[in-house]
Design a protein around this motif. Structure first.
Motif, short mmCIF file in Angstrom:
data_model
loop_
_atom_site.label_atom_id
_atom_site.label_comp_id
_atom_site.label_asym_id
_atom_site.label_seq_id
_atom_site.Cartn_x
_atom_site.Cartn_y
_atom_site.Cartn_z
N PHE A 1 53.63 -44.62 80.23
CA PHE A 1 53.91 -44.82 81.65
C PHE A 1 54.77 -43.72 82.21
CE2 PHE A 1 51.98 -48.84 82.10
CZ PHE A 1 51.77 -48.89 83.46
N ASN A 2 55.82 -43.37 81.43
CA ASN A 2 56.78 -42.39 81.95
C ASN A 2 56.18 -41.00 82.04
OD1 ASN A 2 58.67 -44.39 82.17
ND2 ASN A 2 59.46 -44.07 80.08
N THR B 1 52.49 -56.93 86.43
CA THR B 1 52.55 -55.71 87.23
C THR B 1 52.57 -54.46 86.35
OG1 THR B 1 53.75 -54.57 88.99
CG2 THR B 1 55.09 -55.70 87.34
N HIS B 2 52.14 -53.38 86.95
CA HIS B 2 52.29 -52.07 86.31
C HIS B 2 53.36 -51.25 87.03
CE1 HIS B 2 49.04 -52.66 83.54
NE2 HIS B 2 48.18 -52.92 84.51
N GLU B 3 54.04 -51.87 88.00
CA GLU B 3 55.11 -51.18 88.72
C GLU B 3 56.41 -51.43 87.97
OE1 GLU B 3 54.67 -49.46 91.59
OE2 GLU B 3 52.53 -49.94 91.81
N MET B 4 56.77 -50.52 87.08
CA MET B 4 57.90 -50.76 86.19
C MET B 4 59.24 -50.82 86.92
SD MET B 4 56.51 -51.34 83.40
CE MET B 4 54.77 -51.28 82.99
N ASP B 5 59.42 -49.94 87.92
CA ASP B 5 60.68 -49.96 88.66
C ASP B 5 60.86 -51.29 89.37
OD1 ASP B 5 61.22 -47.43 87.86
OD2 ASP B 5 60.32 -46.48 89.65
N LYS C 1 67.18 -54.16 78.42
CA LYS C 1 66.82 -54.05 77.01
C LYS C 1 65.38 -53.52 76.86
CE LYS C 1 65.77 -56.82 72.94
NZ LYS C 1 64.32 -56.82 73.07
N ILE C 2 64.48 -54.09 77.63
CA ILE C 2 63.07 -53.72 77.47
C ILE C 2 62.83 -52.27 77.87
CG2 ILE C 2 60.74 -54.13 78.39
CD1 ILE C 2 61.56 -56.22 76.37
N PHE C 3 63.44 -51.87 78.99
CA PHE C 3 63.14 -50.52 79.47
C PHE C 3 64.04 -49.45 78.85
CE2 PHE C 3 61.45 -53.11 83.09
CZ PHE C 3 60.12 -52.78 82.87
N ASN C 4 65.27 -49.83 78.47
CA ASN C 4 66.19 -48.82 77.93
C ASN C 4 66.24 -48.78 76.41
OD1 ASN C 4 66.69 -48.35 80.60
ND2 ASN C 4 68.66 -49.44 80.62
N GLN C 5 66.14 -49.97 75.78
CA GLN C 5 66.17 -49.98 74.32
C GLN C 5 64.99 -50.74 73.74
OE1 GLN C 5 69.77 -51.92 74.70
NE2 GLN C 5 70.60 -50.05 75.61
N ARG D 1 55.25 -50.34 69.49
CA ARG D 1 54.16 -50.54 70.46
C ARG D 1 54.67 -50.51 71.89
NH1 ARG D 1 49.97 -55.21 69.06
NH2 ARG D 1 51.56 -56.12 67.71
N LEU D 2 55.82 -51.14 72.12
CA LEU D 2 56.41 -51.11 73.46
C LEU D 2 56.87 -49.69 73.79
CD1 LEU D 2 57.46 -52.30 76.07
CD2 LEU D 2 59.48 -53.14 74.86
N GLN D 3 57.47 -49.02 72.83
CA GLN D 3 57.90 -47.64 73.06
C GLN D 3 56.72 -46.77 73.47
OE1 GLN D 3 59.79 -46.81 69.31
NE2 GLN D 3 61.60 -48.04 69.84
N ALA D 4 55.63 -46.92 72.74
CA ALA D 4 54.44 -46.12 73.04
C ALA D 4 53.91 -46.45 74.43
CB ALA D 4 53.35 -46.36 71.99
N PHE D 5 53.92 -47.73 74.75
CA PHE D 5 53.42 -48.18 76.07
C PHE D 5 54.27 -47.57 77.19
CE2 PHE D 5 53.73 -51.36 79.54
CZ PHE D 5 52.42 -51.35 79.96
#
Ligand code: ADP
Ligand code: MG
Lengths: 256, 217
Positions: free
Chosen positions: A253-254, A207-211, A236-240, A245-249
């Motif tokens: 999105f944000n 999914t691309h629906e992060m919430d 962990k994934i969304f907050n830290q 690469r994940l940060q950039a991704f």
């Protein structure tokens, strides 16, 4: 405890193009795993290998300890026969981005065909079961409609009921809301959330629906360039996020 | 000039030949419908050698004249112990010839079905046979019914060829009548009119069938 589903060094290439590179992933019984990552990173291919729509180039996928794409013959692993694949496939269900409803069948027929034909249920039993599934996804009043007369959100809910009625041990959702008009996304996510609450069935949710992923996933897996780059709890994934690469991704999105 | 009494006198003979012609057409058509579908499926099986032989067979049959095939079945087969009635030989020849054309029509219908339908069927664990009969063919066939139906009419109009293997079909009958009475006008006119009378309503029928079968799409 043994995982219910297990990818072991699974690779997939199309000619020169290496789409998946020795990916390992375990999914426990009932576990809800969200798969996120940029488009083209191999998420769909990863899921299609489990649904047996695509054959891995190398590596092994196990379902409940038994290899999916291979079977043991005289102690060695050989390519699975269609019979073996069919016996394993019943454990796995899939909801596609573009629904793929059977256009020549009504909503009710779409859902009850497989229980009758594949599982050998009586018409009465299959109908009762199918109606209760369609009730669950909020379509009890559309039984006799043909897919052509439904909205995208309704079509996807029929597809969910159709997959659900087969009672798989894992359900794959490949971007189930990406083909929908924005105002119809909510009704489908709501239905998936309800199903997730029920427990026993594992989910592999692309999914691309992060919430939404944060809401229902036990674990989030971040895919990039055919590899799992980072995984962990939604917090962990969304907050830290650890990897750049994940940060950039997530930043991309944000900022949308 | 046109002689009505003569016309009426030859009508029974022509009509009884018409019965044979129509029966041969319809039987050949159903044979072609079934054989055509089998050929289509064989040309798609995963065992490469079977698929290849099937395609070669289709090419071969399509690229040789129907008349030659009819002669072969009727005159050559008996030398190898297979002697067939003209009707049976005609049905096999005409049916086999057109099965290769119908197989192309089926193929078109099947290839028009999106890949997603196959994948959905697989995800629901349908076996191959049920995927074909429950999912693919019910969607592939209704749109091609008009084309299939057209072939029925084409085959009907090809039946005069069957006279070459001594089947007493309608045109041959007319010719014989003409030769015996030195009157060709009435007999050939009746034949022409009968072909028209049968072909035209058939094409209307096919059209209405098409509308009915496709109403939910
Ligand atoms: N059948 C195929 N043939 C060739 N390349 C493919 C095929 N399917 C997918 N790919 C390629 O594999 C890569 C990963 O695709 P996909 O698994 O769909 O990624 P994602 O779902 O993450 O967007 C892409 O570069 C895509 O073009
Ligand atoms: Mg994808």
């Amino acid at each position: 405890m043994k995982p219910m589903f297990s990818y072991k060094k699974v690779s997939k290439s199309y000619d020169e193009l290496e789409v998946l590179k020795e990916v390992d992933l375990d999914i426990e019984q009932g576990e809800k795993v969200a798969l996120i990552g940029p488009s083209g990173s191999g998420k769909t291919t990863f899921a299609r290998l489990l649904m047996t729509l695509e054959e891995p180039t190398s590596g092994v996928i196990e379902v409940d300890g038994e290899p999916l794409w291979h079977e043991k013959k005289n102690g060695t692993l050989v390519k699975a026969s269609e019979k073996h694949l069919r016996s394993m496939r019943g454990n796995i269900g899939m909801v596609f981005q573009h629904f793929h409803l059977f256009k020549h069948m009504t909503v009710l027929q779409n859902v009850m065909e497989a229980p009758v034909t594949v599982l050998g249920f009586s018409k009465d039993k299959a109908m009762e079961l199918s109606k209760s599934m369609l009730d669950k996804v909020g379509l009890a009043d559309k039984l006799e409609e043909y897919p052509a007369n439904l909205s995208g959100g309704q079509k996807q809910r029929v597809a969910i009921a159709r997959a659900l009625v087969m009672k798989p041990k894992i359900m794959i959702f490949d971007e189930p809301t990406s083909a929908l008009d924005p105002e119809l996304v909510g009704e489908v996510l709501e239905v998936i959330k309800e199903i997730a609450k029920e427990g026993d069935m594992a989910m592999l949710l692309i999914t691309h629906e992060m919430d939404f992923a944060r809401d229902i996933a036990d674990r989030v897996v971040f895919f990039d360039e055919g590899k799992i780059v980072e995984q962990g709890s939604p917090e962990k994934i969304f907050n830290q996020p650890e990897t750049p690469r994940l940060q950039a991704f997530l930043d991309r999105f944000n900022s949308r | 000039m046109w002689d009505w009494n003569f016309t009426i006198s030859i009508l029974p003979e022509i009509l009884s030949a018409l019965k044979i012609t129509v029966l041969a057409t319809v039987t050949s058509f159903f044979f072609a419908l079934i054989l055509g579908l089998i050929l289509t499926m064989l040309s798609r099986v995963r065992i490469k050698s079977i698929a290849m032989i099937t395609r070669k067979f289709i090419d071969f049959v399509r690229n040789t004249p129907l008349l030659v095939q009819l002669y072969f079945i009727f005159y050559v087969f008996p030398q190898y112990g297979v002697a067939l009635e003209p009707f049976t030989a005609g049905v096999i020849g005409l049916g086999m010839h057109y099965s290769t054309y119908l197989s192309e029509v089926y193929r078109g219908g099947i290839e028009a079905i999106p890949e997603g339908q196959w994948e959905a069927a697989k995800a629901l664990n349908f076996d191959r046979a049920n995927t074909w009969t429950k999912i693919i063919l019910p969607q592939a066939i209704p749109p091609i019914i008009p084309v299939l139906g057209n072939y029925l009419i084409v085959m009907f109009k090809e039946t005069p060829l069957l006279s070459a293997i001594t089947l007493v079909e309608i045109l041959q009958t007319a010719k014989t009548i003409g030769a015996n009475s030195f009157r060709y006008l009435e007999a050939f006119t009746i034949v022409g009119v009968l072909f028209l009378l049968l072909s035209y309503p058939s094409s209307r029928l096919i059209r209405s069938l098409e509308l009915r079968l496709n109403k939910n799409r």
